[in-house]
Structure formats: C-alpha cells, structure tokens
Design an enzyme around this catalytic site. Structure first.
Site, PDB file in Angstrom:
ATOM      1  N   ASP A   1       1.035   0.234   3.226  1.00 13.52           N
ATOM      2  CA  ASP A   1       0.132   1.226   2.448  1.00 13.52           C
ATOM      3  C   ASP A   1       0.761   2.658   2.996  1.00 13.52           C
ATOM      4  O   ASP A   1       0.473   2.896   4.049  1.00 13.52           O
ATOM      5  CB  ASP A   1      -1.238   0.975   2.650  1.00 13.52           C
TER       6      ASP A   1
ATOM      7  N   ASP B   1       2.637   3.324  -4.056  1.00 14.58           N
ATOM      8  CA  ASP B   1       2.660   3.568  -2.484  1.00 14.58           C
ATOM      9  C   ASP B   1       2.202   2.249  -1.704  1.00 14.58           C
ATOM     10  O   ASP B   1       1.980   2.372  -0.600  1.00 14.58           O
ATOM     11  CB  ASP B   1       1.448   4.645  -2.158  1.00 14.58           C
ATOM     12  N   GLU B   2       2.222   1.058  -2.659  1.00 14.45           N
ATOM     13  CA  GLU B   2       1.834   0.012  -1.661  1.00 14.45           C
ATOM     14  C   GLU B   2       2.907  -1.269  -2.043  1.00 14.45           C
ATOM     15  O   GLU B   2       3.531  -1.279  -3.149  1.00 14.45           O
ATOM     16  CB  GLU B   2       0.600  -0.482  -1.932  1.00 14.45           C
TER      17      GLU B   2
HETATM   18 MG   LIG Z   1      -1.804   4.676  -0.063  1.00 15.89          MG
END
Ligand SMILES: [Mg+2]
Length: 413
Positions: free
Chosen positions: A9, A105-106
């Site tokens: 993350d 974003d992951e």
């Molecule tokens: Mg994040």
C-alpha cells in the site's frame, strides 16, 4: 504448499506524490481535493500533517478548512499518479508477474514461486519497501501473509514505510484482537449487525459457529467466518489497474427526439467533446469507438469500429461514431438517446504507428487546441467556449459534463 502473498500500500499516495513534486509544501498540512467549483469539492487524500488535524477523506473542503485554516488544497493530477502507480508495479514485477491491482495505490503480489530465488516473503517485502523509497521517493507499507485477506490487514497495521508479517504461527495474536470492521469486506452495516450481537473483534467472529453466522448474514457469513480463520484461498490474479478501466464513455437522452443525420452528428460532437476531455484528463487515448443507439420505442443497437490511430481528439471520435452510425442505421424510427464510448485504452505516451497518408502535424495541432480548450473550461466553465455548430440547437447541447474519476467506468449509466 503454503503461499506467500504481499499486499503493498503506497502511503498517502496522492498527497505524497504532490509533496515530492513541491518541496515547499512538505511541512504543511496538505489535502488533494476534487475541483472546488464543481460539487466534487471533497478531500481525496491528505498527508500525515493534515491527518493530525483530524481531516477525513471524503469530507467537504470547507469542513476540512474549518479544522485547519492553513490547509494547502491541491487539485489532483491523475496522470502523474498513474505514472507512479506504474513505476511501483515495475518494482514488484522484478519478483513475479502475479500482481493484482486493488485501486491505484494498492497491489497484491504472490511471491510463492519466487522465495527460492529471492528469499523469504519478509525479505522481498523489505527490498520492495526500500526500492520504492529510493527510486520513487515515496513510502509503502507492506503486509506479508499466507493469504490475501491477512496480507491486506498487515499492510494497514504499521505505517508508513513498514513491513508486517502475519504467519500461521502468529495470526491469532495479531489479527484476532483487531476490531471486526478492520477485516476486508466487513462494511459499516455488517459491522453494526455483528457488534449488536457482541461480536466486536475478528477473534470473536472466528469463534462463533459458521451456521450461526449464515443465519445472520446469509452465505456471506460463511465467507467472513473463513476469512477470520485465515482460510482465504482466493488467488492473486494478474490485473493491471489500467486494464480495470474498461473505457470512457458518455451517453445522453436528448431533449427532443433526433430525426435526421444532422441531429445525430450534432449530438455525437457534444458527446465526443466530453469523452475526449476525460480521456485527456486521465492521459488516455482510445483505439476503438463504440456507439449506442436507442430509438423512441426503446429498441437498442450497439456497434463498434477501430480508429486509424489511438485518439483523444473529439473531432476524430465524433466522425468515427458518425461513420458507424451511417453504416448501421436506416432511420426506421426517431432516436431517443445516443452514446459514445472509447475502449482499448492506451496511455497517451504510448508509441503510435504513424500513418504515411495522414497529416500528423495537423493531428498534433488539433490535440493542442483541444487541450487549450480544456484549460479555458477549467478556468471559466464548460460553456465558456463552444463549437459554432452548438449554437444551432441549444436544447440538444444541454449536456451535463461529468467529472468521472478513474474507476471502472460503467457505460451508459
Ligand atoms: Mg494507500
């Protein structure tokens, strides 16, 4: 075989990228927010300093500013974030191609097959964490576990720039004491139902009988019970974030029925402008144009064709849509609504095979012109600048321009 799955993350992703590009705001509270003049003026992301002021993702800008009057508000720059997302993915792909994007974003990364070559999951996670810091200038927190659910939980436990290992040996100590709402897919209403009957932690959930949970939550009860006991068998499937965006489209039910080719051409131009604007905003070009036609008795037709070159130019998209239309429509009935969607998206910097018989210079100029129009509209509003064609029929031009951000875009909704 026991699997080794990482969940990576990127911390405060949008805000971190902005601070990287603008060092003068690094020590200020920063929030990346949707555009202020539209109704999307909400906080999309914030940095750690802003978090200290209790600023929450999703709240309105004015609320955030009440908590923190000197908050630095920044408009999002999605093409920049996409680039960082892709570069992070390039780092993961040094270890495996089993990478599944979960938002921009992951990612889950299945390194089960890579541990013989690169060492334990924890070692790989630390190498990735370091590489993201060194090469991208932002930080990541990574969870390492034997299934996806616990890997995801792990990445939330220590932030920023940290690795958490949840193994078959330690998961009861680490996971079971966490609030049940921390478990992926336990939403607000499920959490409430569980809390109401005294299930407060993930451990509480793991301890009740699955039959009982089924009576409370239906089949989903079985699944959550299995998750809480580490029995998540779901695989990491290679999915690229960009591939999850199926296309960018827009449709409209027109103010009056369309009765001839001129009406249709006009409407395609209106639609293509907003589609092209969104393509440019997200740094995409479409290779295929799809057209959707619904007549006044609600019969539907969909057709598609490839463009000569990937494009984000409204004129090219509108003309292709009109070509498709002329080939397929015989005017047996008036038209109630029309839609255009561009699919087979590529990023705007993708190498294009130039066509010898086409004037590339003219295309570049056209694209630059449309970008200037985007800028003008950003400053003065959508209707500040219009095609002369649109003055002909104002009713048909009453098209709300949507500000859809990057998500799987469902067509014609
Ligand atoms: Mg994040």
């Amino acid at each position: 075989m026991e699997r080794t799955i990482l969940h990576c993350d990127l911390n405060n992703f949008y805000a971190s990228v902005e601070c990287l590009y603008n060092p003068s705001i690094r020590d200020c509270p920063v929030a990346v927010c949707g555009s202020q003049d539209l109704r999307h003026g909400i906080v999309l992301a914030k940095n750690y300093i802003a978090k200290k002021y209790n600023i929450i993702t999703g709240e309105a800008i004015w609320q955030a500013k009440q908590k923190c009057p000197n908050l630095v508000v920044i408009n999002p720059n999605y093409s920049l974030y996409l680039r960082f997302s892709k570069e992070a993915r390039d780092i993961y792909s040094r270890y495996t191609n089993n990478i599944e994007a979960f938002g921009i974003d992951e990612c889950w990364i299945d390194v089960s097959e890579s541990t013989k070559l690169y060492g334990s999951g924890e070692k790989i996670a630390n190498e990735i964490r370091e590489a993201i810091k060194e090469e991208l200038g932002i930080t990541a927190s990574i969870g390492v576990s034997f299934n996806k659910i616990f890997a995801k939980l792990g990445s939330d436990l220590k932030k920023p720039d940290a690795v958490t290992v949840i193994s078959k040996e330690n998961y009861k100590e680490i996971v079971w004491k966490l609030p049940v709402g921390e478990l992926l897919y336990v939403g607000r209403s499920t959490k409430k139902k569980l809390n109401n009957i005294g299930i407060m932690t993930i451990g509480d959930l793991a301890a009740v009988s699955p039959t009982f949970l089924r009576s409370l939550l239906g089949k989903w009860g079985d699944t959550l019970w299995a998750f809480s006991n580490g029995m998540d068998e779901s695989e990491v499937t290679a999915v690229d974030f960009q591939n999850t965006i199926k296309g960018i489209g827009n449709s409209m039910t027109t103010a009056r029925d369309l009765v001839n080719n001129d009406d249709v051409k006009f409407t395609f131009y209106v639609l293509a402008e907003s589609v092209a604007e969104r393509l440019r905003k997200h740094n995409f070009m479409g290779k295929t144009v799809q057209v959707y036609i619904r007549d006044n008795e609600l019969g539907c037709m969909e057709r598609q064709a490839k463009l000569q070159n990937p494009s984000c130019i409204s004129g090219e998209i509108a003309n292709k849509a009109f070509d498709i239309f002329k080939k397929n429509w015989s005017w047996h009935k008036p038209i109630r609504s029309l839609g255009i969607r561009t699919t087979d998206l590529v990023t705007a910097d993708t190498y294009t095979q130039l066509c010898l018989f086409e004037d590339q210079n003219r295309r570049c100029k056209q694209e630059a012109l449309e970008q200037s129009i985007d800028e003008l509209r950003k400053r003065f509003g959508h209707y500040a600048i219009q095609r002369a064609l649109f003055l002909k029929d104002k009713a048909l031009n009453a098209n709300p321009v949507e500000d859809n951000i990057i998500h799987p875009v469902s067509f014609f909704r």
